[in-house]
Design a protein around this motif. Structure first.
Motif, PDB file in Angstrom:
ATOM      1  N   ARG A  74      -3.008   3.258   8.526  1.00 18.53           N
ATOM      2  CA  ARG A  74      -4.435   3.303   8.530  1.00 18.53           C
ATOM      3  C   ARG A  74      -5.026   3.879   7.526  1.00 18.53           C
ATOM      4  NH1 ARG A  74      -6.770   6.313  13.948  1.00 18.53           N
ATOM      5  NH2 ARG A  74      -8.832   6.961  13.046  1.00 18.53           N
ATOM      6  N   ASN A 112      -0.702  -1.907  10.728  1.00 17.69           N
ATOM      7  CA  ASN A 112      -2.311  -1.811  10.942  1.00 17.69           C
ATOM      8  C   ASN A 112      -3.162  -3.008  10.184  1.00 17.69           C
ATOM      9  OD1 ASN A 112      -4.719   0.471  10.836  1.00 17.69           O
ATOM     10  ND2 ASN A 112      -4.340  -0.314   8.668  1.00 17.69           N
ATOM     11  N   SER A 133      -9.905   0.053  12.278  1.00 21.68           N
ATOM     12  CA  SER A 133      -8.723  -0.246  12.271  1.00 21.68           C
ATOM     13  C   SER A 133      -7.821  -0.635  13.425  1.00 21.68           C
ATOM     14  CB  SER A 133      -7.877   1.007  11.430  1.00 21.68           C
ATOM     15  OG  SER A 133      -8.089   1.096  10.030  1.00 21.68           O
TER      16      SER A 133
END
Length: 559
Positions: A34, A77, A90
């Motif tokens: 992320r 992610n 995210s």
């Protein structure tokens, strides 16, 4: 500091062109996952981009722990502009794709542009192939993964794809991997749909060699030998407790306890579980493959959030009905939390709570944008006035199951989270439920003194998402183990998480988000004072914006 290795691969799906870029400075500063994707998105997506436009990008990224054999690391992610919230968002998915992604040798793969035809993009360590797939128009997730396995020999563990909901730009469409695991919240599946990308595959033999300290095996051993209740019931193990304390949203958030909870709780899910389920390399095995032979329903789950959204919030007291809703969402590619809450809002407007036939019919209509499903596909924030129901969202994202009216710190977290009313941004609820046996347990009532805790947990969760380490590692990944694994002081690691949260907030500020978006549809005592404290803790402006001087163009010096 330990970090992921490998270049950024940018794939222009419109021009059918690819570019490799070294992003070592970003990797060294943001670890992976992320954090790296947020920095790249901040720098590469225009602040005024349309989530459905060619200028928006979708970033898939992994972390250094995906090169290990440690439990709690079978995740990856995905970052993009959300068509549901309008902000940078995210999402995190488990399953088995993360290590196949790492095998490509890339740390991040960015998809940008818009294809003129429906395509599957195959990413390998030897190149990228763009495959036109007109026959997959409208295909479900299982149909898509079956096609890819039959024609390319790649199992569902190599595939990230969308169902009809993504193609139809349902604003809460998911990107699905391993068929039943989802990059769920925020509608990133609709972004791929807008790009005319039906699926992406990842394969190769070029996994980076990242030296992971031996302490990884201590975590793995503890995960394997733990007798945690989640190994039997997953997250549904909290259902009875949430209901008992009055934190289980019921009948479209109008009530906080459900009289039919015994029909949808962890015991009922455990009875339908027919084998162990896990993510790659994980010995904790908390997933829930379930089936009901009498009604011919087989799915993975439902987890607690789905038990709320399609169970108590729709006034459904039969776990098999909830399982069927879960399976439909996986098949069509939709977030079960938002879809269930959307259906609950529709039931409220029609006075049809508990009507399971209508629920399942409505799920299909939403995925196909048929009849009333076309309006419902826009999400609660956009349709609530049309239906005459309350707007149970923050920043356009509807609420998760741990209700902030009872767990007040979780309520504050919902208000300030960059992602909206999402429980995973801090997992504050874990410190506010009674019977929580940990030193930092909090009284659920009131907000006094909770802003610093929200900040700390936001930073810790962001760190996990950089690593990438599963939320359910909480009992196993101590600060000392983070330090041992990532070769850095824990406060230094938390500072990385803080920078990620700040970059997300700054980006969203440029899109118009400020204090007026940090709100709730209910009153909490001393809420405004808690907001002031939260901003002060982060050294942000009183209007909820990040000072320009906090954000540097150089990722190596960003605060």
């Amino acid at each position: 500091m330990l970090h992921v290795e490998g270049p950024l691969l940018t794939v222009d799906v419109g021009a059918h062109e690819t570019v490799e870029t070294s992003v070592d400075d970003v990797l060294e500063t943001f670890i992976g996952g992320r954090g790296v994707a947020t920095r790249l998105a901040h720098d590469r997506i225009p602040f005024d981009a349309d989530p459905f436009g060619a200028e928006n990008s979708v970033f898939f990224s992994t972390g250094p722990m995906q090169t290990s054999n440690m439990s709690f690391t079978g995740r990856m992610n995905c970052t993009s502009l959300s068509p549901l919230t309008g902000g940078l968002l995210s999402s995190n998915a488990g399953g088995f794709m993360s290590r196949n992604f790492a095998d490509t040798g890339y740390s991040v793969v960015e998809f940008t542009g818009t294809s003129d035809e429906l395509v599957v993009v195959h990413v390998t360590d030897e190149g990228v192939e763009f495959e036109p797939v007109p026959d997959l128009d409208g295909a479900t997730v299982p149909e898509t993964t079956t096609y890819i396995e039959d024609t390319h020999g790649l199992s569902a563990e190599h595939v990230a794809c969308i169902g009809p909901a993504g193609e139809n730009r349902v604003r809460f469409a998911s990107i699905m991997t391993t068929e039943s695991r989802a990059f769920g919240r925020g509608g990133l599946g609709a972004v791929l749909g807008a790009k005319n990308v039906k699926a992406v595959t990842f394969a190769g033999d070029s996994r980076p060699q990242v030296e992971i300290p031996p302490i990884q095996m201590d975590v793995h051993r503890d995960a394997a030998t733990s007798d945690h209740i989640m190994k039997e019931q997953g997250t549904t193990s909290v259902t009875d407790l949430a209901n008992e304390v009055g934190a289980l949203p019921t009948r479209y958030f109008s009530e906080l306890q459900f009289e039919g909870v015994n029909g949808i709780n962890g015991d009922r899910v455990g009875e339908k579980k027919y084998k162990r389920g896990t993510c790659s390399a994980c010995a904790f095995a908390c997933k829930l493959p379930t089936r009901d032979e009498e009604r011919g329903v087989e799915t993975e789950g439902p987890e607690y959030e789905t038990v709320m959204s399609f169970g108590s919030n729709c006034a459904v007291d039969d776990i098999v009905d909830v399982m069927q809703s879960n399976e439909l969402c996986d098949r069509y590619g939709m977030d079960t939390i938002t879809c269930g809450n959307v259906v609950a809002a529709y039931l409220a407007s029609e006075d049809e709570f508990g009507n399971t036939a209508l629920i399942h019919e409505t799920v299909e209509k939403i995925a196909k944008r048929e009849d009333e499903g076309d309006l419902l596909a826009e999400g609660i924030d956009r349709f609530h006035e049309d239906l005459g129901v309350d707007n149970w969202t923050v920043k356009g994202l509807d609420f998760a199951a741990h209700d902030g009216r009872t767990l007040n710190g979780q309520g504050l977290s919902y208000a300030v989270a960059n992602r909206g009313a999402d429980h995973m941004f801090t997992t504050m609820y874990a410190w506010e439920y009674p019977l929580v046996a940990q030193e930092e347990a909090l009284n659920p009532t009131g907000l006094k003194g909770k802003a610093p805790h929200v900040v700390k947990q936001e930073n810790a969760r962001a760190l996990e998402d950089c690593g990438i380490v599963c939320r359910f590692s909480r009992s196993f990944m101590t600060p000392e183990r983070f330090e041992g694994l990532f070769d850095a002081d824990y406060d230094e690691l938390l500072a990385v998480g803080s920078t990620v949260v700040e970059l997300e907030r700054y980006f969203n500020n440029q899109r118009g988000f400020d204090r007026t978006d940090d709100t709730l549809p209910y009153d909490l005592p001393d809420f405004e004072a808690a907001l002031d404290d939260y901003y002060a803790q982060r050294d942000w402006n009183e209007d909820g914006t990040v000072p320009n001087e906090h954000v540097s163009d150089d990722p190596a010096t960003a605060d």
